[in-house]
Scaffold this motif. Structure first.
Motif, PDB file in Angstrom:
ATOM      1  N   ALA A  83      29.815  48.160  35.045  1.00  0.00           N
ATOM      2  CA  ALA A  83      29.355  47.063  35.913  1.00  0.00           C
ATOM      3  C   ALA A  83      30.058  45.763  35.558  1.00  0.00           C
ATOM      4  O   ALA A  83      30.452  44.991  36.442  1.00  0.00           O
ATOM      5  CB  ALA A  83      27.838  46.907  35.790  1.00  0.00           C
ATOM      6  N   GLU A  84      30.232  45.510  34.263  1.00  0.00           N
ATOM      7  CA  GLU A  84      30.907  44.280  33.837  1.00  0.00           C
ATOM      8  C   GLU A  84      32.387  44.310  34.186  1.00  0.00           C
ATOM      9  O   GLU A  84      32.957  43.290  34.613  1.00  0.00           O
ATOM     10  CB  GLU A  84      30.714  44.081  32.334  1.00  0.00           C
ATOM     11  N   ILE A  95      33.894  45.978  36.621  1.00  0.00           N
ATOM     12  CA  ILE A  95      34.172  46.018  38.056  1.00  0.00           C
ATOM     13  C   ILE A  95      33.696  44.762  38.768  1.00  0.00           C
ATOM     14  O   ILE A  95      34.044  44.510  39.919  1.00  0.00           O
ATOM     15  CB  ILE A  95      33.519  47.278  38.690  1.00  0.00           C
ATOM     16  N   ASP A  96      32.908  43.949  38.085  1.00  0.00           N
ATOM     17  CA  ASP A  96      32.374  42.732  38.686  1.00  0.00           C
ATOM     18  C   ASP A  96      33.498  41.718  38.917  1.00  0.00           C
ATOM     19  O   ASP A  96      34.195  41.327  37.986  1.00  0.00           O
ATOM     20  CB  ASP A  96      31.311  42.130  37.760  1.00  0.00           C
ATOM     21  N   THR A 117      29.783  42.263  43.290  1.00  0.00           N
ATOM     22  CA  THR A 117      29.041  42.337  42.041  1.00  0.00           C
ATOM     23  C   THR A 117      29.139  43.741  41.451  1.00  0.00           C
ATOM     24  O   THR A 117      29.452  44.705  42.149  1.00  0.00           O
ATOM     25  CB  THR A 117      27.566  41.977  42.257  1.00  0.00           C
ATOM     26  N   GLY A 118      28.847  43.852  40.168  1.00  0.00           N
ATOM     27  CA  GLY A 118      29.013  45.120  39.493  1.00  0.00           C
ATOM     28  C   GLY A 118      28.011  46.183  39.896  1.00  0.00           C
ATOM     29  O   GLY A 118      28.361  47.363  40.035  1.00  0.00           O
TER      30      GLY A 118
END
Length: 509
Positions: free
Chosen positions: A185-186, A188-189, A194-195
């Motif tokens: 998530a971090e 790809i954010d 958003t992630g």
């Protein structure tokens, strides 16, 4: 057959709610305001127009076969508990209630459901035809199940295969740890995307689901071997730390099920943690919930073609970050509708047997048919047996991806319902409903079915079922997430959650 519409009253004051609930119990069918004794009352949380229409049709067919008229009462799950308590005190209860596992567990202690009625149905249909875990989830003590399992779903993580490939980031894959998901998530954010989208609104049921799913995955215990609350254990703190990281790159500070889903459908989030009922929406088969991503204007099914699924979140320890081109470890991804494999250059450096998520407890939900104490037991049993027999597949036909049968078949045909479910069509748009296998590969569809059959939840099936169910129904833990999302120490939040849980536990002692 008659239909009483009951709108959600969760935001109203308690006295007004009680009065409205009592009124709904006494005004179910006839014009003169008298409740007719010969009408069976069925409360259902399926309140959307398509699901309600299907339930009306099934009830009408039951009436044709038996002569028993059914009053279908759409009622949000949050309203059912207070309504049932008010009705029990007034001596006026519905005959059948379709309820979640945590509702059934929470209703065990006050004895609102009749286990003898559930047991009689199971004896008639054959307990061996039902999913064993689903039966355990509505059982506590020696009285047997307090309700009869109908259907269920297992939670999934949906991710954009195209976004991960473009960014050179390995997606979480077929199984992943909470840490791997937070890492992904971090990574790809980015600006505009958003992630991850997940439950972050304090006190909201979707946030309650999100929390339990992540805590379960990290082997966080609700209670220890001594029966004491153990939510401040190491695994719980680690899970809350991963959740905090996900929330920091999520699509909003206070997300519920609807806003999280909308973010993914709009192409504004690279991942979504939630229920499997999103899969027909990804293919733009739900008019009220269209795909709105930029690419969807030219190809409404773009998201279905570019989404993968993680079916299992597990492992109690960090096992490496989501891999990018540098080659950090991770699990190989599940193919989506387009058969998208892991991006070139992001192969698992550890190999198939390397580090990855160990199979963990999988969060999910079951719906169960219960008979309240004081109901018309004979007619209620007949209706439940019909819903789980001749009317079963048509009952599951609306959004089958989120309604996997908990009864696989009959004693003579053990796999009849499981096989029939696999052929049901998904979608809500007239004339466009299609089998799930037309949209997703066999592995993804099988994952939806298998996940619903292997649900694990805190305390259910044990002496702690009432406690766990009450904790979930009250959304106790999710009320404590505000400080965590604002940056508080996960250990402090874990301690606050443990204290809040202890208060609930003390109330039940």
């Amino acid at each position: 057959m008659t239909v009483t519409v009951f709108e959600s009253t969760a935001s109203r004051a308690a006295p007004a709610l009680a009065a409205a609930l009592l009124l709904s119990l006494t005004a179910c069918t006839p014009d003169d305001g008298e409740r007719r004794a010969d009408v069976l009352t069925f409360w259902t949380p399926h309140v959307t127009p398509d699901r309600l229409a299907q339930q009306e049709e099934t009830a009408a067919r039951f009436t044709e076969e038996t002569g028993i008229e059914v009053d279908v009462v759409p009622m949000e799950a949050a309203d059912q508990g207070p309504a049932l308590e008010v009705g029990a005190e007034a001596g006026d209860v519905p005959d059948v209630v379709l309820a979640t596992a945590e509702q059934a567990a929470a209703w065990m202690r006050p004895g609102l459901l009749d286990p003898a009625a559930a047991g009689a149905v199971l004896d008639e249909l054959g307990p061996e035809t039902f999913n064993e875990r689903a039966l355990e989830m509505v059982t506590a003590g020696d009285d047997g199940p307090v309700a009869v399992p109908s259907d269920g779903w297992g939670q999934v993580l949906v991710y954009r295969t195209d976004m991960f490939e473009a960014a050179g980031v390995r997606p979480p894959g077929a199984a992943a740890t909470t840490t791997e998901i937070a890492d992904a998530a971090e990574r790809i954010d980015t600006d505009g995307v958003t992630g991850i989208a997940l439950g972050t609104r304090p006190g909201d049921p979707f946030t309650t689901q999100t929390l339990e799913a992540l805590l379960l995955a990290r082997d966080c215990p609700l209670v220890g071997r001594d029966g004491a609350v153990a939510l401040d254990a190491r695994g719980c703190v680690g899970a809350l730390g991963d959740y905090q990281r996900m929330a920091a790159v999520s699509a909003g500070a206070e997300q519920d099920a609807r806003t999280a889903r909308d973010a993914y459908l709009a192409g504004e989030s690279a991942m979504l943690l939630g229920g499997p009922d999103i899969v027909d929406e990804l293919a733009d088969l739900v008019p009220g919930s269209p795909t709105t991503c930029d690419e969807c204007a030219d190809d409404p099914a773009f998201l279905a073609e570019n989404s993968g699924f993680t079916a299992v979140i597990g492992g109690s320890e960090e096992r490496g970050a989501a891999a990018g081109p540098e080659g950090a470890g991770g699990s190989e991804g599940t193919e989506g509708a387009a058969g998208a494999e892991s991006p070139e250059g992001t192969e698992d450096a550890q190999g198939a047997d390397g580090p990855g998520a160990a199979p963990g407890a999988r969060y999910g939900q079951t719906l169960n048919l219960g008979v309240p104490r004081g109901a018309d037991t004979a007619d209620a049993r007949a209706f439940i047996e019909f819903l789980l027999g001749d009317g079963y597949l048509e009952s599951l036909a609306v959004s089958p991806e989120g309604r996997v049968p908990m009864r696989a078949g009959t004693p003579r045909e053990p796999a009849a319902f499981a096989e029939g479910w696999s052929e049901l069509r998904t979608g809500e748009a007239a004339g466009t409903r299609v089998p799930l296998t037309d949209l997703y590969d066999e592995a993804a569809v099988r994952g939806l079915a298998d996940g619903a059959q292997s649900i694990d939840r805190w305390g259910f099936g044990t002496e702690h079922a009432v406690f766990a169910g009450t904790l979930a129904v009250r959304d106790t833990l999710s009320r404590e997430v505000g400080p965590l999302i604002d940056g508080a120490d996960p250990a402090e939040v874990a301690s606050a959650m443990a204290d809040a849980a202890r208060e609930v536990q003390a109330d039940l002692d």
